[in-house]
Structures are given as C-alpha cells and as structure tokens.
Design an enzyme around this catalytic site. Structure first.
Site: not given
Ligand SMILES: NC(=O)c1ccc[n+]([C@@H]2O[C@H](COP(=O)([O-])OP(=O)(O)OC[C@H]3O[C@@H](n4cnc5c(N)ncnc54)[C@H](O)[C@@H]3O)[C@@H](O)[C@H]2O)c1
Ligand SMILES: O=C(O)[C@H](O)CO
Length: 386
Positions: A175-176, A297, A271-273, A320-323, A302
């Site tokens: 999604r993101i 982010d 901006c993932s983890r 960690h303010i992406a959302s 952390e």
């Molecule tokens: N920084 C923030 O505040 C913030 C905000 C929102 C989400 N996030 C992080 O972003 C992540 C993704 O969110 P999303 O809604 O897009 O999730 P999502 O499930 O739609 O997307 C994750 C993608 O990663 C892919 N993936 C999984 N394992 C993989 C690998 N080994 N190699 C390559 N791709 C791989 C999946 O197939 C999927 O398409 C969340 O799990 C969260 O940890 C962080």
């Molecule tokens: O996974 C999440 O949703 C973020 O890290 C906080 O928005």
C-alpha cells in the site's frame, strides 16, 4: 505496592471494560465506544513507553479489550493476562504489528487488530518529503541560515540532486510503497524500479498509462521495471525508499554489503521499521560517502539512534512521524477502537482491509464489522457480507 497508573474514565457504568494504553487523537473513537455501552479507561500516565507490568496493572481482573501502541511488547505475558481478565480483543493503533506475537494471541483466542489504509498517503507523503529534503539538502541549508552563515548567493552553495528523469527504487511495493512510487513518478517524472515478493499490477498499469500520457504530450515517457532481486534495485536506483513489513526476512535487509552496492550519490529513505536497516553499518557508510544521503523516520533501537548518526550532516532524522497527519491519526484511533468494539460485540470481519473508508465517514454510522483483524483466519472468525 506500585502506585496505580493515572487513568481517565468515560462512561463508568458501561458494561464492557475497554482500556486504551494512551490518549489518542480525536473524540470520535471515544464516542463510538461509549455509545455501545463500553466503560473506557484511558491511561494518562506521563510515561511514553509503558512496560509489560504497567499494562498488566491496567488490565486488572476484568477487561474486555485493549487498544495498544507499537511501542508495547504484546506477547505471551500480556495475552495471557488479557485472557485471564476475560478479554478477547486487542488492537494496535498502527498498521505494523511486529510488536505483537500473533501466535501467542492465537493461543489465547485474542483477536489482533491493526489500522491499514488510513495512513497510506500520509506515510508516503513523509517518505516523499524525506526524499526531497535529502535530494535538495533542505535541513542542512536551513541550519546554515539559522546560524547566520549565509552571506550571499554562490554557484556551489548547497548543490543537490535533480530528481526528474532519475530512477526511484521501492523495496516493498505494498500500500505505502505503491503510493510513494506514484508520487515520485507522477510528481517528479522519475522512472520506477521496484522489488516485492508479489507483482504490483496496479502500480505497473499506472506508470504505463502515465508514460503514454507524457509521450502523447511530447514529453519523455516514464518507465517501470519489476526487479528480480533487491540488489538490482540497490544498484540501479538513485533514490530508494523502504516500505516492507518487518519480519525475519526483512531484518537488516539493508546491511554493509548492500549499502556498498548503492550509487555513491544515492539517497536512502526508511519509513518502514528501523531494524530493516543495519544502522551501525549505515553510520559507517555515511561517514565514508559524504555524497550519500539518508532520510530516516525510524531507528533500530527507538527512541535511541546508533552512535554517530546524529552528527552526520548527510542524514535527516525525524521521530517516527510518518503517519502524523491529523486526519490519519484520528482515523487510526477510530479503526483501532472499532476493531476492539467489533470483536466485543461479536461482529464479523470486514472483507477488505484495504477499503476502510466506510469506517471513517464521520457523518454516518460505521459498518457493524471489525475493520482489520490480522489473525481472523487463524481464529476462524466469520467474514462480513457487507
Ligand atoms: N514510519 C511510520 O510511521 C509507518 C507508518 C505506516 C507503516 N509503517 C510500516 O510500513 C509497513 C508497510 O505498510 P503497508 O501498509 O504498505 O503494508 P503492506 O502489507 O501493504 O506492504 C508491505 C509490502 O512489503 C512486501 N514484503 C514483505 N516481505 C518482503 C521482502 N522480504 N522483500 C520485499 N518486500 C517484502 C509485501 O509483499 C507487501 O507488498 C508497515 O508494516 C509498518 O511497519 C511505518
Ligand atoms: O505501523 C504504523 O502504523 C506506524 O509505524 C505508525 O503509524
């Protein structure tokens, strides 16, 4: 005995006891719970990260459900405590749930909710902001101005990278990642290379159509490529943004060897983890490659940063303010509350967690369903026909 944590109570005579381990933005989530006969207790203790012991004391002897945060460790101890208190529902106020041991939740029959979709665009916008800030050295230039170093225009002053026509790489095009890719392709006319375990068909179609549109208007078309390995993205892209989930397969996905594969002037955004990047290796790489830039982010430990990171001029760091947009954070609170409420009321699970808009419309009642329960299959929960 430890002093009880401070709490604020809403609807004290409500039938179902729901705990929120933090105050959350907005009031809709509170109203939705109390209208449905919940006694809501919000922990207002001035302590950013609650310990497992703190949360056990909040759960007490009777608790129907808990709304928790990504900073908390939801494992065997907390799920067994919740189950002993009669609870069957937990929701993270986050889409990522790497802080939750889903197997432990399954063992105690506790549904685990998360909050997808509502934060997709907000998070992608922050990743785009970090990409631009790093490319054009905005933070360094801002600091330079504030400390009074600017004494006139110069041809070499804060020269950065042009994005147009360069290649954006996305690792994890869910999604993101897909929303970010669209922003960079459409906004800056970058070519796309992505790596994901699954094909991002909608994203590919979008870039193809946009490329055709540009061509029809006499402009250079944009292109896309699905890489067969992550390394291919690292070698070819000028800007790389990380958007996978955090699990065993993505821990230290970007390590010393892989950093070395990237272009010397590349930009890396995370901006993932935090643990998706080996942060110690990253600090060394930033030191050795002053033209390489990062926008972060999230961090490996952390709220801490690895030694040396804060001193690096070629790193932009935000907490960690992406959302963190008002609409998104209020929506996350609503989805988390509705996950818990729905399970307590015995509602079925919403059939498509990527389509959560009906739950977010402030002018209508939300559907009688749990918006997103990640272990619904394992628990054999029924799916909504709505
Ligand atoms: N920084 C923030 O505040 C913030 C905000 C929102 C989400 N996030 C992080 O972003 C992540 C993704 O969110 P999303 O809604 O897009 O999730 P999502 O499930 O739609 O997307 C994750 C993608 O990663 C892919 N993936 C999984 N394992 C993989 C690998 N080994 N190699 C390559 N791709 C791989 C999946 O197939 C999927 O398409 C969340 O799990 C969260 O940890 C962080
Ligand atoms: O996974 C999440 O949703 C973020 O890290 C906080 O928005």
């Amino acid at each position: 005995m430890a002093k009880p944590l401070q709490i604020e109570v809403y609807n004290p005579n409500g039938k179902y006891r729901v705990i929120s381990t933090k105050p959350m933005p907005g009031t809709r989530w509170i109203n939705l719970l109390i209208e449905q006969d919940c006694r809501l207790e919000i922990c207002t203790q001035k302590k950013t990260i609650l310990s497992v012991e703190d949360i056990i004391s909040l759960i007490g002897d009777k608790c129907d459900g808990v709304i928790g945060q990504l900073t908390e460790e939801w494992g065997e101890t907390l799920f067994s405590a919740l189950s002993r208190a009669g609870g069957k529902a937990f929701s993270n106020m986050a889409v990522g749930y790497n802080n939750v041991d889903v197997n432990a939740a399954n063992k105690y029959g506790v549904a685990v909710g998360n909050t997808p979709g509502v934060l997709t665009e907000t998070t992608a916008e922050l990743a785009a902001s970090l990409s631009l800030s790093a490319a054009r050295r905005i933070v360094e230039a801002d600091e330079f101005m504030r400390i009074g170093l600017y004494d006139g225009w110069l041809p070499h002053l804060f020269v950065g990278n042009l994005l147009k026509g360069q290649t954006v790489g996305v690792i994890g095009a869910g999604r993101i990642g897909s929303a970010y890719a669209r922003m960079m392709v459409e906004g800056f006319k970058m070519n796309l290379i992505y790596y994901d375990l699954y094909q991002a068909t909608r994203l590919e179609k979008f870039v193809t159509a946009y490329g055709q549109f540009l061509k029809a208007n006499g402009e250079q078309p944009v292109t896309w490529k699905r890489a067969s390995s992550m390394e291919e993205v690292l070698r070819e892209a000028d800007v790389i943004s990380l958007h996978p989930i955090l699990d065993k397969t993505t821990y230290h996905l970007v390590n010393k060897e892989r950093l070395a594969m990237m272009k010397k002037e590349a930009i890396l955004v995370n901006c993932s983890r935090g643990p998706v990047v080996d942060e110690v290796a990253l600090v060394e790489h930033l030191k050795a490659n002053p033209m390489f830039r990062v926008g972060l982010d999230v961090f490996e430990d952390e709220p801490y940063m690895k030694p040396g990171l804060a001193d690096m001029k070629n790193a932009i760091v935000v907490p960690h303010i992406a959302s963190a947009s008002k609409w998104t954070r209020e929506g996350m609170a609503t989805l988390a509350a509705l996950n818990v409420l729905g399970k307590i009321k015995g509602y079925p699970i919403w059939s498509d967690p990527n389509r959560v808009e009906p739950f977010l419309d402030e002018n209508s009642r939300p559907p009688a369903a749990c918006p997103s329960i990640v272990n619904s299959k394992a628990l054999g929960l029924p799916v909504s026909k709505l």
